[in-house]
Design a protein around this motif. Structure first.
Motif, mmCIF file in Angstrom:
data_model
loop_
_atom_site.group_PDB
_atom_site.id
_atom_site.type_symbol
_atom_site.label_atom_id
_atom_site.label_comp_id
_atom_site.label_asym_id
_atom_site.label_seq_id
_atom_site.Cartn_x
_atom_site.Cartn_y
_atom_site.Cartn_z
ATOM 1 N N LEU A 94 0.859 -1.203 -0.151
ATOM 2 C CA LEU A 94 0.113 0.116 -0.064
ATOM 3 C C LEU A 94 0.931 1.291 -0.055
ATOM 4 C CD1 LEU A 94 -2.384 -0.980 2.525
ATOM 5 C CD2 LEU A 94 -3.004 -1.094 0.180
ATOM 6 N N LEU A 95 0.374 2.403 -0.566
ATOM 7 C CA LEU A 95 1.161 3.560 -0.297
ATOM 8 C C LEU A 95 1.015 4.221 0.881
ATOM 9 C CD1 LEU A 95 0.371 4.987 -3.868
ATOM 10 C CD2 LEU A 95 2.476 4.251 -3.505
ATOM 11 N N PRO A 96 2.052 4.250 1.395
ATOM 12 C CA PRO A 96 2.193 4.778 3.043
ATOM 13 C C PRO A 96 1.457 5.954 3.160
ATOM 14 C CG PRO A 96 4.463 4.741 2.110
ATOM 15 C CD PRO A 96 3.631 4.056 0.961
ATOM 16 N N THR A 97 1.563 6.905 2.116
ATOM 17 C CA THR A 97 1.231 8.267 2.389
ATOM 18 C C THR A 97 -0.369 8.375 2.269
ATOM 19 O OG1 THR A 97 1.819 8.841 0.478
ATOM 20 C CG2 THR A 97 3.405 9.431 2.265
ATOM 21 N N LEU A 98 -0.847 7.581 1.948
ATOM 22 C CA LEU A 98 -2.307 7.625 1.492
ATOM 23 C C LEU A 98 -3.335 6.649 2.448
ATOM 24 C CD1 LEU A 98 -2.700 7.242 -2.377
ATOM 25 C CD2 LEU A 98 -2.637 9.293 -1.028
ATOM 26 N N ARG A 99 -4.390 7.190 2.854
ATOM 27 C CA ARG A 99 -5.461 6.536 3.683
ATOM 28 C C ARG A 99 -5.934 5.184 2.925
ATOM 29 N NH1 ARG A 99 -10.126 10.420 4.143
ATOM 30 N NH2 ARG A 99 -9.829 10.458 1.891
ATOM 31 N N LEU A 100 -6.570 4.114 3.661
ATOM 32 C CA LEU A 100 -6.842 2.938 3.193
ATOM 33 C C LEU A 100 -7.709 3.197 1.941
ATOM 34 C CD1 LEU A 100 -7.195 0.273 6.150
ATOM 35 C CD2 LEU A 100 -5.259 0.821 4.775
ATOM 36 N N ILE A 101 -8.687 3.975 2.291
ATOM 37 C CA ILE A 101 -9.770 4.421 1.353
ATOM 38 C C ILE A 101 -9.263 4.868 -0.070
ATOM 39 C CG2 ILE A 101 -10.238 6.801 1.876
ATOM 40 C CD1 ILE A 101 -13.241 4.907 1.303
ATOM 41 N N ASP A 102 -8.200 5.882 0.297
ATOM 42 C CA ASP A 102 -7.294 6.624 -1.100
ATOM 43 C C ASP A 102 -6.716 5.250 -1.843
ATOM 44 O OD1 ASP A 102 -8.244 9.057 -0.364
ATOM 45 O OD2 ASP A 102 -6.665 9.068 1.114
ATOM 46 N N ASP A 137 -10.321 5.581 7.152
ATOM 47 C CA ASP A 137 -9.312 6.845 6.886
ATOM 48 C C ASP A 137 -8.214 6.485 7.716
ATOM 49 O OD1 ASP A 137 -11.274 8.472 5.819
ATOM 50 O OD2 ASP A 137 -12.164 9.113 7.820
ATOM 51 N N ALA A 138 -7.829 5.315 7.816
ATOM 52 C CA ALA A 138 -6.668 4.931 8.761
ATOM 53 C C ALA A 138 -5.470 4.982 7.556
ATOM 54 C CB ALA A 138 -6.567 3.751 9.254
ATOM 55 N N TYR A 139 -4.146 5.155 8.198
ATOM 56 C CA TYR A 139 -3.201 4.960 7.070
ATOM 57 C C TYR A 139 -2.788 3.755 7.176
ATOM 58 C CZ TYR A 139 -3.187 10.240 6.269
ATOM 59 O OH TYR A 139 -3.797 11.294 5.662
ATOM 60 N N PRO A 140 -1.795 2.945 6.304
ATOM 61 C CA PRO A 140 -1.633 1.653 6.294
ATOM 62 C C PRO A 140 -0.926 1.481 7.424
ATOM 63 C CG PRO A 140 -1.055 2.750 4.109
ATOM 64 C CD PRO A 140 -1.888 3.622 5.091
ATOM 65 N N SER A 141 0.182 2.254 8.039
ATOM 66 C CA SER A 141 1.014 1.959 9.052
ATOM 67 C C SER A 141 -0.100 1.772 10.688
ATOM 68 C CB SER A 141 1.963 2.982 9.487
ATOM 69 O OG SER A 141 1.459 4.480 9.546
ATOM 70 N N GLU A 142 -1.208 2.244 10.654
ATOM 71 C CA GLU A 142 -2.028 2.119 11.539
ATOM 72 C C GLU A 142 -2.722 0.969 11.905
ATOM 73 O OE1 GLU A 142 -2.541 7.051 11.516
ATOM 74 O OE2 GLU A 142 -4.240 5.770 10.858
ATOM 75 N N VAL A 143 -2.733 0.007 10.745
ATOM 76 C CA VAL A 143 -3.650 -1.173 10.653
ATOM 77 C C VAL A 143 -2.555 -2.485 10.611
ATOM 78 C CG1 VAL A 143 -5.649 -0.253 9.662
ATOM 79 C CG2 VAL A 143 -4.119 -1.411 8.340
ATOM 80 N N GLN A 148 -3.760 -5.074 6.352
ATOM 81 C CA GLN A 148 -3.138 -4.276 5.051
ATOM 82 C C GLN A 148 -3.471 -5.328 3.912
ATOM 83 O OE1 GLN A 148 0.896 -3.136 5.392
ATOM 84 N NE2 GLN A 148 0.644 -2.153 7.573
ATOM 85 N N ARG A 149 -3.353 -6.279 4.178
ATOM 86 C CA ARG A 149 -3.368 -7.445 3.193
ATOM 87 C C ARG A 149 -4.821 -7.222 2.364
ATOM 88 N NH1 ARG A 149 0.871 -10.403 2.332
ATOM 89 N NH2 ARG A 149 1.754 -8.450 3.535
ATOM 90 N N ARG A 150 -5.852 -7.336 3.454
ATOM 91 C CA ARG A 150 -7.046 -7.381 3.011
ATOM 92 C C ARG A 150 -7.488 -6.206 2.285
ATOM 93 N NH1 ARG A 150 -10.704 -10.048 6.452
ATOM 94 N NH2 ARG A 150 -9.376 -11.178 8.317
#
Ligand SMILES: Nc1ncnc2c1ncn2[C@@H]1O[C@H](COP(=O)(O)OP(=O)(O)O)[C@@H](O)[C@H]1O
Ligand SMILES: [Mg+2]
Lengths: 222, 412
Positions: A94-102, A137-143, A148-150
């Motif tokens: 995942l791109l670390p600077t984008l939220r999951l939704i983005d 709205d979470a960022y990848p590093s927050e989950v 992340q894989r989901r």
């Protein structure tokens, strides 16, 4: 319908050329679930990358629905990756600077013609389906790694591709999470009719596939 | 639900912006470096153009390259300008018109009469009345610092900097009313500063009063067809020595007076300095562009995996390159704007000493006007952004060529 014909990948290294994929012929019918197994270093990832339009073959052809994808122009190939393929990498992707939704919406945004509102609604629905409705709205590093894989699977599905390519998608996850994620992938294959090509070390899982491809030394073995 | 209504462009731009935020120290250094370069360029360009214009004004203000008067006439040569002293030795008004000298581009005649009891100033004060031809003049009107908002008319006078009277007010000269049309700037030359300037017509109208008052005939310079002298501007490229020789050999009974040559030396020095500043600016820009390029090569290398990922999910090459270029343009654009602000502050700080220094070497300093300054500022910011775009373009373009798989694996 996917067919690979005489597919090769040679890497040039300091210690000479390495034939990672040494001539593979392979057919996978549309809607199938195919499992690719083989030892580490046998060329599975290289093969998957060539099928997914991510790595240009040294020789041979990858034909999807009658078109050799490596004959496409650069932009056509980008569109192929974007619309036809959902790729799930072996590692965090995942791109670390984008939220999951983005992250999930991005491939659809790249696929012009879509409406941003619809796209985000779809992204949010897919994340909800993956049990991530609370983390839009979470960022990848927050989950967690599993979450992340989901999210990656949600991203792979956003453009409703004909084929999911999953390269050891659960190798770094615990057993329980692995089962859950595999269930998601299998459900996509069953319910949407999406072709699923899965690289796995889990033989029990491979047993469930309609087609098992065993690779050793860059070649298919029986 | 967070279904945002925003486009891809916005998403890529915000990605670029967030990427800048990830490495705050590095982004800050990049912005600072660009700010220094853009500040130097902005300040340099502003000063250059200001000095350039000041020198242009200085030259026209300077009056003339040469002065031609009757042999034996007194002259006042100062650093800043040439002026004719009142004299009874006069020349024919059509001297230059008849001679047609190719080395002379302009020659403006002046009539000068020193008068007493004219009613100007205090009772015993003498005053110089200086007549000029408004159509030919290039030595008096450029000195106007304030004037009425209309053409110079008969009956109007222009006062030297040393005389006080409000614009538009009436001034009696030998009892005749005149209107104060304008005032000249300070020149440091007595004749100029205490002078009362007017057109030939206005001066002619005073001739009888001037003569009559003392009981004698009017001064020689006020006779029709006569002038006190000419101020001469050389044709572009004409050599002063040859021009002087041509004038002396063609016109009889004249004296040629030239200005101070040290001033032109200083001006040439300043011009050379400005060329140096220009070269420095070009170098500065080139090195900033290279620095951005090197930095973005490193940034692209560091971000190879992410670029590969973007490619893998279907981003086109143009989008990858565009994203990196936007990132660079945002940083260098901010740097450029910051540099302009910095430049303005520095110029504010050193304004006094700069103006003082320039005026000391005979260049009256004139700042660029605001629209021009804004144009230079915008140019500096745009240039900085272009440098960012160019610097990022090559590394981004090169990376975008690689296969996505090589990028995500950290190769290629
Ligand atoms: N970019 C590369 N450069 C050099 N060698 C590579 C590269 N990618 C893979 N290889 C080599 O090719 C072989 C196959 O690798 P890979 O396709 O990753 O196998 P697998 O996924 O089955 O572990 C390995 O020997 C690996 O070291
Ligand atoms: Mg692998």
């Amino acid at each position: 319908m996917l067919s690979c014909l005489g597919l090769r990948k040679d890497y040039v290294t300091e210690r000479g050329a390495v034939a990672a994929v040494a001539g593979i012929d392979l057919q996978v019918a549309a809607g199938r679930f195919a499992a690719i197994i083989g030892r580490s270093g046998s060329g599975k990832s290289s093969l998957m990358a060539m099928i997914g339009g991510l790595s240009r073959p040294s020789a041979g052809r990858v034909v999807v629905n009658g078109t050799d994808i490596w004959d496409l122009t650069e932009n056509e190939l980008a569109a192929f990756r974007n619309r036809r393929i959902g790729y799930v990498f072996q590692f965090a992707s995942l791109l670390p600077t984008l939220r999951l939704i983005d992250n999930v919406a991005l491939p659809a945004m790249l696929n012009r013609g879509g409406n941003a509102g619809d796209t985000y609604a779809r992204a949010s629905a897919l994340l909800g389906q993956m049990g991530l409705g609370d983390h839009l709205d979470a960022y990848p590093s927050e989950v967690s790694a599993g979450e992340q894989r989901r999210a990656v699977i949600a991203r792979a599905l956003i453009n409703d591709p004909a084929m999911i390519l999953a390269d050891e998608p659960t190798s770094d996850l615990d057993e329980q999470t692995e089962i859950e994620i595999m269930d998601e992938l299998l459900a996509v294959n069953r319910e949407r009719g999406t072709t699923l090509i899965l690289v796995t070390h889990n033989l029990a899982l491979a047993e469930q596939a309609e087609q098992i491809v065993h690779i050793a030394g860059g070649e298919i073995v029986e | 639900m967070t279904a945002d209504r925003r486009g891809l462009r916005w998403l890529l731009a915000s990605l670029a912006l967030q990427n800048l935020g990830r490495r705050k120290a590095r982004s800050f250094l990049l912005i600072a470096a660009v700010a220094v370069a853009s500040g130097v360029v902005f300040t340099g360009a502003t000063l250059m153009r200001s000095i350039d214009r000041s020198m242009a004004v200085g030259f026209t203000r300077m009056g003339a390259d040469m002065m031609v008067v009757s042999e034996g006439a007194l002259t006042n040569i100062t650093a800043a300008l040439l002026t004719v002293e009142p004299t009874d030795l006069v020349l024919d008004a059509d001297l230059f018109a008849k001679a047609q000298l190719t080395s002379v581009s302009r020659a403006t005649p002046q009539k000068i009469a020193r008068v007493e009891h004219s009613g100007i100033g205090s009772h015993h004060e003498s005053a110089d009345l200086i007549g000029f031809d408004p159509a030919l003049d290039f030595t008096i009107q450029p000195w106007l610092v304030e004037k009425l908002n209309r053409e110079l008319l008969p009956g109007d006078v222009i006062l030297g900097a040393g005389r006080e009277a409000p614009l538009g007010s009436q001034l009696l000269i030998f009892g005749k009313p005149h209107t104060v049309y304008g005032r000249l700037g300070k020149t440091g030359v007595g004749t100029h500063e205490r002078g009362v300037f007017m057109s030939f017509r206005t001066l002619d109208a005073l001739a009888t009063s001037i003569g009559g008052h003392g009981g004698g005939s009017p001064p020689a310079a006020l006779q029709p067809g006569k002038v006190s002298g000419f101020l001469v501007e050389l044709a572009p490229g004409a050599a002063p020595l040859q021009a002087r020789f041509a004038i002396l050999s063609t016109l009889k009974g004249v004296k040629v007076v030239t200005g101070d040559s040290t001033m032109s030396g200083i001006r040439q020095g300043l011009a050379a300095l400005l060329d140096g500043v220009l070269a420095l600016m070009v170098l500065m820009f080139a090195s900033t562009a290279l620095m951005v390029c090197v930095l973005f090569s490193a940034i692209v290398t560091e971000r190879r995996g992410e670029l590969g990922l973007l490619k893998a999910i279907g981003a086109r090459r143009s989008q990858i390159v565009g994203m990196m270029v936007i990132e660079a343009v945002i940083a260098t654009g901010i740097g450029g704007a910051l540099g302009v602000v910095l430049g303005i502050l520095v110029m504010r700080l050193y304004e006094r000493s700069l103006v003082y220094y320039l005026e000391n070497v005979g260049v009256p300093f004139v700042w660029l006007d605001t629209p021009q300054m804004v144009a230079v500022a915008v140019a500096a910011i745009v240039l900085a952004s272009v440098i960012g775009a160019l610097g990022a373009l090559y590394p981004a373009w090169r990376a975008s060529r690689s296969d996505p798989y090589d990028l995500v694996r950290g190769e290629g």
